[in-house]
Design a protein around this motif. Structure first.
Motif, PDB file in Angstrom:
ATOM      1  N   ARG A  11       0.841  -1.205   0.000  1.00  0.00           N
ATOM      2  CA  ARG A  11       0.000   0.000   0.000  1.00  0.00           C
ATOM      3  C   ARG A  11       0.871   1.247   0.000  1.00  0.00           C
ATOM      4  NH1 ARG A  11       1.655   2.653   4.948  1.00  0.00           N
ATOM      5  NH2 ARG A  11       1.070   1.434   6.776  1.00  0.00           N
ATOM      6  N   ALA A  13       0.130   5.170   1.307  1.00  0.00           N
ATOM      7  CA  ALA A  13      -0.886   5.858   2.108  1.00  0.00           C
ATOM      8  C   ALA A  13      -0.482   7.298   2.385  1.00  0.00           C
ATOM      9  CB  ALA A  13      -1.109   5.100   3.412  1.00  0.00           C
ATOM     10  N   SER A  15      -0.779  11.381   3.064  1.00  0.00           N
ATOM     11  CA  SER A  15      -1.680  12.297   3.760  1.00  0.00           C
ATOM     12  C   SER A  15      -1.853  13.540   2.903  1.00  0.00           C
ATOM     13  CB  SER A  15      -1.090  12.671   5.121  1.00  0.00           C
ATOM     14  OG  SER A  15      -1.885  13.644   5.757  1.00  0.00           O
ATOM     15  N   ARG A  45      -4.313   4.372  -0.445  1.00  0.00           N
ATOM     16  CA  ARG A  45      -5.138   4.794   0.686  1.00  0.00           C
ATOM     17  C   ARG A  45      -4.821   6.261   1.007  1.00  0.00           C
ATOM     18  NH1 ARG A  45      -3.811   0.978   4.793  1.00  0.00           N
ATOM     19  NH2 ARG A  45      -2.431   2.372   5.923  1.00  0.00           N
ATOM     20  N   GLU A  47      -4.912   9.050   3.681  1.00  0.00           N
ATOM     21  CA  GLU A  47      -5.039   9.199   5.130  1.00  0.00           C
ATOM     22  C   GLU A  47      -5.381  10.649   5.446  1.00  0.00           C
ATOM     23  OE1 GLU A  47      -1.440   7.445   6.718  1.00  0.00           O
ATOM     24  OE2 GLU A  47      -2.270   5.428   6.450  1.00  0.00           O
ATOM     25  N   PRO A  77      -8.925   4.227  -4.577  1.00  0.00           N
ATOM     26  CA  PRO A  77      -8.378   4.719  -3.307  1.00  0.00           C
ATOM     27  C   PRO A  77      -9.399   4.636  -2.173  1.00  0.00           C
ATOM     28  CG  PRO A  77      -8.963   6.562  -4.726  1.00  0.00           C
ATOM     29  CD  PRO A  77      -9.175   5.323  -5.539  1.00  0.00           C
ATOM     30  N   TYR A  79     -10.445   6.128   1.632  1.00  0.00           N
ATOM     31  CA  TYR A  79     -10.331   7.371   2.390  1.00  0.00           C
ATOM     32  C   TYR A  79     -10.665   7.092   3.855  1.00  0.00           C
ATOM     33  CZ  TYR A  79     -10.311   9.611  -2.196  1.00  0.00           C
ATOM     34  OH  TYR A  79      -9.996   9.972  -3.478  1.00  0.00           O
ATOM     35  N   GLN A  80      -9.744   7.431   4.740  1.00  0.00           N
ATOM     36  CA  GLN A  80      -9.958   7.124   6.154  1.00  0.00           C
ATOM     37  C   GLN A  80     -11.201   7.804   6.720  1.00  0.00           C
ATOM     38  OE1 GLN A  80      -6.161   8.075   8.033  1.00  0.00           O
ATOM     39  NE2 GLN A  80      -5.572   5.912   7.963  1.00  0.00           N
ATOM     40  N   VAL A 194      -4.189   3.369  11.020  1.00  0.00           N
ATOM     41  CA  VAL A 194      -3.266   2.640  10.145  1.00  0.00           C
ATOM     42  C   VAL A 194      -3.354   1.140  10.406  1.00  0.00           C
ATOM     43  CG1 VAL A 194      -0.819   2.216   9.701  1.00  0.00           C
ATOM     44  CG2 VAL A 194      -1.667   4.555   9.819  1.00  0.00           C
ATOM     45  N   ASP A 197      -6.687  -0.240   9.102  1.00  0.00           N
ATOM     46  CA  ASP A 197      -6.662  -0.236   7.633  1.00  0.00           C
ATOM     47  C   ASP A 197      -5.801  -1.371   7.089  1.00  0.00           C
ATOM     48  OD1 ASP A 197      -8.290   1.963   7.555  1.00  0.00           O
ATOM     49  OD2 ASP A 197      -6.674   3.410   7.274  1.00  0.00           O
ATOM     50  N   ASP A 198      -4.577  -1.508   7.627  1.00  0.00           N
ATOM     51  CA  ASP A 198      -3.679  -2.555   7.130  1.00  0.00           C
ATOM     52  C   ASP A 198      -4.284  -3.940   7.373  1.00  0.00           C
ATOM     53  OD1 ASP A 198      -1.836  -0.716   6.234  1.00  0.00           O
ATOM     54  OD2 ASP A 198      -0.492  -0.891   7.951  1.00  0.00           O
ATOM     55  N   ARG A 208       7.838   1.989   3.897  1.00  0.00           N
ATOM     56  CA  ARG A 208       7.617   3.392   4.232  1.00  0.00           C
ATOM     57  C   ARG A 208       8.915   4.020   4.716  1.00  0.00           C
ATOM     58  NH1 ARG A 208       3.503   2.246   9.321  1.00  0.00           N
ATOM     59  NH2 ARG A 208       4.964   1.170  10.700  1.00  0.00           N
TER      60      ARG A 208
END
Length: 473
Positions: A11, A13, A15, A45, A47, A77, A79-80, A194, A197-198, A208
């Motif tokens: 992923r 992710a 911001s 994703r 965040e 995508p 969205y949190q 996080v 989501d993961d 990352r």
């Protein structure tokens, strides 16, 4: 790196508190390549829980940058902010099973607690006042205070993992805080979102930046508390500026789309970013297909990489010259049209062969903007460069220039005949090439360097060349 038989899901992710920067783009590139290498799934994703700083414009910029880089996602995508119900559901479950608890400690009490710990030389962390323990009597919740929710982190032992980039990493659990997973208003915090989501998205590998290393043990412990599988983690070091300092937009362009605007090709930028922290022997230039085939996290470097604009320009020049000339001409036409629209005194784009101009100049240019600037001179209303002409046109070369202009009127129009005329003019007037070529370039183009003179004269055309020379001589 063992991948077992579980399909790989990586992923990216970002911001949306700003544009996609080159460090983030490199992270996305490595995550994308890992998924593609194993025939897995690349998840995007967004965040966006930082409501104050996240904007729709930044989301659009990120999606546009990913599209320009050709890093297409297979899933998302997501969205949190659209997943809040799911986060609250998990928090409620954790409160029920005892892996999380309400904490009523105020900000003022926390500050006093940390100040006292600092004075005693202790690690600053929450002291567990509201943490439920066997046989412990908790204080009475104060009236009118909205509590936060904290994760009940293990108090003993270690949290360790084998980082696919950095190797073995371990944290003592007693050094970790009972981190807040929900604020007083119920909104979940970053590290908690996080994790959920993961887990929900089945992420098997997290690539990352190494600024997230301290977050990883917290996230691992929450995953364990939820009974969720742990992904592989790989933390890549940051990209440093050419002088070794932190890369910043104050000194260097950091937004991906800034490089599009400056005239870099996406395939060149991806190629360059891939070599910042990953390598395949001495190979510097490689196709996307080769990159996918060769990519391995075992070859990701644990050392910081340094941004090198000259290297990027060299790679971009390579891709410019490898690109199909018709496709390249289309890209230049788009840029040139925008430039000419904002200027007075231009000639139509079909006045000259733009394809021929691009073919002539591309080997000399590092960016699309360089090629566009070279082409622009052909389409602007002619204005003699008085400074260069005064400096380079003189009594010694003026007769040769006039003779050359007059003979241009009569010759067959081809590069070969123009080249022959240049040579004969030099011989007849007993001049070396610089003494003739420099003033001729100054007259025709307003510059002293250019591709071959015969090609320039041929491109400008008979009447235009004669007119420009005679207007000066």
């Amino acid at each position: 790196m063992s991948t077992s038989t579980t399909p790989i899901r990586t992923r990216f992710a970002p911001s949306p508190t700003g544009a996609l920067h080159i460090g983030g783009a490199r992270t996305a590139l490595f995550s994308w390549a890992l998924a593609k290498h194993f025939g897995g799934t690349f998840v995007l994703r967004i965040e966006d829980t930082d409501v104050e700083r996240s904007t729709p414009e930044n989301v659009a910029e990120i999606l546009n940058a990913m599209k320009w880089l050709n890093l297409a996602h297979d899933d998302g995508p997501y969205y949190q902010m659209q997943r809040m119900d799911r986060y609250r559901e998990v928090i409620a479950h954790m409160l029920k099973d005892g892996s999380a608890y309400y904490c009523y400690t105020s900000k003022e009490e926390l500050e006093a607690m940390r100040e006292a710990q600092k004075l005693r030389g202790e690690r600053e962390k929450y002291d567990g006042t509201w943490r439920p323990e066997t046989g412990k009597q908790l204080p009475t919740p104060p009236a009118g205070v909205q509590p936060v929710v904290r994760f009940k982190n293990p108090l003993t032992g270690k949290t360790s993992w084998t980082d696919v980039v950095k190797g073995e990493i371990s944290f003592n659990n007693e050094e970790l805080d009972d981190l807040i997973i929900a604020r007083p208003d119920g909104t979940p915090t970053y590290n908690f979102c996080v994790v959920v989501d993961d887990w929900d998205m089945g992420i098997t590998h997290v690539i990352r930046g190494d600024d997230h290393v301290n977050n990883t043990p917290k996230q691992i412990n929450i995953l364990k508390a939820l009974g969720a599988p742990l992904p592989f983690y790989g933390h890549i070091p940051m990209i440093l500026a050419p002088d070794g300092s932190k890369l910043s937009k104050r000194k260097n362009a950091t937004a991906v789309m800034d490089y599009e605007r400056m005239g870099y090709l996406p395939e060149a930028l991806c190629n360059y970013l891939a070599r910042l922290g990953w390598g395949h022997g001495d190979d510097e230039i490689f196709s996307r297909e080769q990159f996918i085939e060769w990519f391995s996290v075992e070859h990701l470097s644990s050392s910081s990489s340094q941004w090198d604009p000259k290297k990027l320009n060299w790679i971009n020049n390579h891709y410019i010259n490898q690109k199909d000339n018709a496709e390249l001409t289309d890209l230049i036409a788009q840029r040139l049209t925008k430039r000419l629209e904002s200027q007075a005194g231009t000639v139509p784009l079909d006045s000259y062969s733009l394809a021929a101009i691009v073919e002539l100049y591309k080997s000399r240019c590092d960016t699309l903007e360089d090629v566009t600037s070279a082409a622009e001179g052909f389409y602007l209303k002619y204005t003699p460069n008085a400074v260069l002409i005064a400096e380079h046109v003189n009594d010694a070369n003026r007769p040769a220039l006039l003779d050359f202009a007059n003979k241009l009127k009569e010759i067959d129009w081809s590069k070969d005949t123009i080249n022959a005329l240049i040579k004969s003019t030099l011989a007849e007037h007993n001049l070396k090439m610089p003494a003739f070529g420099v003033p001729l370039r100054a007259i025709l183009l307003g510059q002293t360097q250019s591709p071959s003179l015969d090609a320039i004269v041929h491109l400008l055309g008979r009447s235009e060349c004669v007119s420009r020379i005679l207007s000066v001589i």
